[in-house]
Each structure stands twice: as structure tokens, then as C-alpha cells.
Write an enzyme that holds these catalytic residues in place. Structure first.
Site, PDB file in Angstrom:
ATOM      1  CE  LYS A  45     -16.795  44.807 -39.948  1.00 56.53           C
ATOM      2  NZ  LYS A  45     -16.146  43.895 -38.965  1.00 56.53           N
ATOM      3  CB  CYS A 129      -9.386  45.621 -36.432  1.00 54.02           C
ATOM      4  SG  CYS A 129      -9.665  44.257 -37.592  1.00 54.02           S
TER       5      CYS A 129
END
Ligand code: HRO
Length: 310
Positions: A45, A129
Site C-alpha cells: 500500500k 493519489c
């Protein structure tokens, strides 16, 4: 070389498949399950300097055509993933570490620590992101992206990759590729992150389906396959000295094969992994092997970039 073996950065992989960062990779037990699965490699992650709980729930929803998420970078902080990298058996299965600092300085601190740890982890620097409120995506600001890659190349000083958002205009493909091509240590380019700031509406409840950002979030799955393939192919054509990792819309061997034809060396699985679990990798490998054999390709690399134009 087996029928499915693949390579990236001169490293051999048992097959081209791995998870998309963010899916099934926040905790050690999830990473262990990927290690035990039929995936050829795995990625952690995206991490930040300090742990984050992320955005309020519900923050992921599946739909008939894919998924929407606004997770907000929930992660355990980079030392947790560096610890995993230090205990991981890299010879058995290569490990990527996704890095997504909130500032340039945060990224440099993490890259310096990873370099210092001197383990054969492969860095994927996330420039895309879409879900941290108040933080625009680096890769949609070409000057910021250039500054980030200059600093990352200087501080990390060894080959790494970048996770890119989708682009939707030829001029943007050209400009993004020109920035990437200024940095030879950017050895691979992962296309694409989710298509950011989309809105899914549930007509029964006349409502959004996730809580953060008034329901706006990044979409993946069937919605994004053609955009993902276009981005893989656009960067494959424009960055001949770099390798491409494809990501977006993979749910069967057919989409893996499409990413290979478009120019991918490895292929990540996001939404479909979230929905089906790590058992998906055995199915995708079997479907890909069947397709490659039927098409007469000796291995995934033989199909790479073989897309025909009319
Ligand atoms: O955590 C997230 O909300 C997230 C990240 Cl970091 C990303 O890169 N892509 C995405 O769809 N979600």
C-alpha cells in the site's frame, strides 16, 4: 523460461501478474496472502511518513462496472512496509514498495531510508493519489512532477518507477513523457491509477455511495480499461528506454493480454482482486497461458507491444 515468465528491470518474475497498490496490501497478513498466491510479485500500500487512518467510511464501493474509492491513503507508515521488505524473501517473489509522501520532503525522507535499508525492493513512486483533500495530484502539475523526479533521482540514485494517473489528451501524453524521459533512473512507468474524482449515484437512495468528498472518488474496473490501455500504449511509444506496468480493468486473461499487446511488461489487478480475492491470480494465469498458447506466443514478453494499427 516457463510459458508465463516475465521480466522487469532485468529481474525475472514467474508471471506478469501482481496486485495494484492499495488492494490487499495494507497489512502484513494481506501481503503474506499475496506472497502465498499465484501472483508473480506484489506491491505494498502507498505509504506516508506517519501512519494514517484515511478518510471516513464507507470509502470503497463496488458497482456492476467496477469500483469507486476515496480511501485517503490509509497506511501503517513507511517503517512498517520497510520492515516487511527487510524480512521478505525477494528471491522467491520480487516486492515493490509504493511510496506516496504528502510533500516532496516526505518522499525524499522515505526514499533515503529505503536506499539506506539496501534491500532489493523495487520502488513505485505514486505521483497520482486522487483522494487526499486539498492535495492535487503531482502528475497533473508537470512542473511539480519535474521537481519531484529531479529530487527523487538525486536522493534515491538507483532505478525506480512511477505510478501515473490517466491522461486524456495527446498534448498531455507528450508533455508527461517528455518530463519522464528527462530522468533515466525512472526505469518503469505504471499506467494507470484510478480515474480521479468521478461520481457514482444510487438512484434508489438518490445518494452518493461513498462518504468522503461528497461522494467523489477514483474509479477502476470496466469503466477504465480503454483509458488504461491508451495510457499504457501512449507511454510505451513515447518512452522507449522505459518499461511499462499496465493497470486498469483486468478481470480475465483477455485484459492481461490486451495490456501486453499495448506494451506492458507486468500487469496489475485492482478492483477484480478486491472483489474476488487472491485466488484470482491462479485463474488469470491459467486464462493467460491458454490465450498465449492459442495465439502462438512463447511467453508474455513475446506479445509485448505487438498491437497492430490499421
Ligand atoms: O488511498 C487512496 O485513496 C488511493 C490512492 Cl493513494 C491511490 O493512489 N489511488 C486510489 O485510487 N486511492
Amino acid at each position: 523460461m516457463s510459458l508465463l515468465s516475465a521480466s522487469l528491470l532485468g529481474i525475472e518474475f514467474a508471471n506478469p501478474l501482481l496486485n495494484a497498490s492499495g488492494v490487499h496490501c495494507r497489512y502484513h497478513d494481506e501481503l503474506d496472502a499475496l506472497f502465498q498466491s499465484a501472483a508473480g510479485s506484489l506491491v505494498t500500500k502507498s505509504c506516508t511518513l506517519a501512519p494514517r487512518t484515511g478518510n471516513p467510511e464507507p470509502r470503497y464501493a463496488a458497482t456492476p462496472l467496477g469500483s469507486i474509492n476515496s480511501m485517503g491513503l490509509p497506511n501503517e507508515g513507511y517503517p512498517y512496509y520497510l520492515d516487511y521488505a527487510q524480512r521478505h524473501d525477494h528471491a522467491a517473489k520480487p516486492l515493490f514498495m509504493s511510496v506516496a509522501g504528502l510533500t516532496l520532503d516526505d518522499n525524499m525522507q522515505m526514499l533515503a531510508a529505503i536506499r539506506e535499508a539496501a534491500r532489493p525492493v523495487i520502488v513505485e513512486l505514486n505521483l497520482s493519489c486522487p483522494n487526499v483533500p486539498g492535495k492535487p495530484q503531482i502528475a497533473y502539475d508537470f512542473e511539480a512532477m519535474d521537481r519531484m523526479l529531479e529530487a527523487a533521482s538525486r536522493v534515491y540514485a538507483q532505478p525506480f518507477g512511477v505510478k501515473m494517473p490517466p491522461y486524456f489528451d495527446i498534448a498531455h501524453f507528450d508533455e508527461a513523457a517528455a518530463v519522464l524521459n528527462r530522468y533515466p533512473l525512472v526505469a518503469f512507468v505504471t499506467c494507470i491509477n484510478s480515474i480521479g474524482n468521478a461520481l457514482v449515484i444510487d438512484i434508489e437512495h438518490e445518494s452518493v455511495v461513498i462518504r468522503p468528498k461528497d461522494g467523489f472518488g477514483g474509479i477502476g474496473g470496466d469503466y477504465v480499461l480503454p483509458t488504461a490501455l491508451a495510457n499504457v500504449n501512449a507511454f510505451h511509444r513515447r518512452c522507449p528506454a522505459k518499461e511499462i506496468i499496465g493497470c486498469g480493468g483486468v478481470k480475465s486473461g483477455a485484459e492481461v493480454f490486451m495490456h501486453l499487446l499495448a506494451g506492458a511488461s507486468l500487469v496489475q489487478v485492482g478492483t477484480a482482486l478486491q472483489e474476488e480475492g487472491p485466488g484470482i491470480f491462479a485463474r488469470l494465469n491459467a486464462e493467460l497461458a491458454e490465450l498465449l498458447a492459442r495465439k502462438g506466443y512463447a511467453n508474455p514478453q513475446a506479445a509485448r507491444g505487438k498491437l497492430r494499427t490499421l
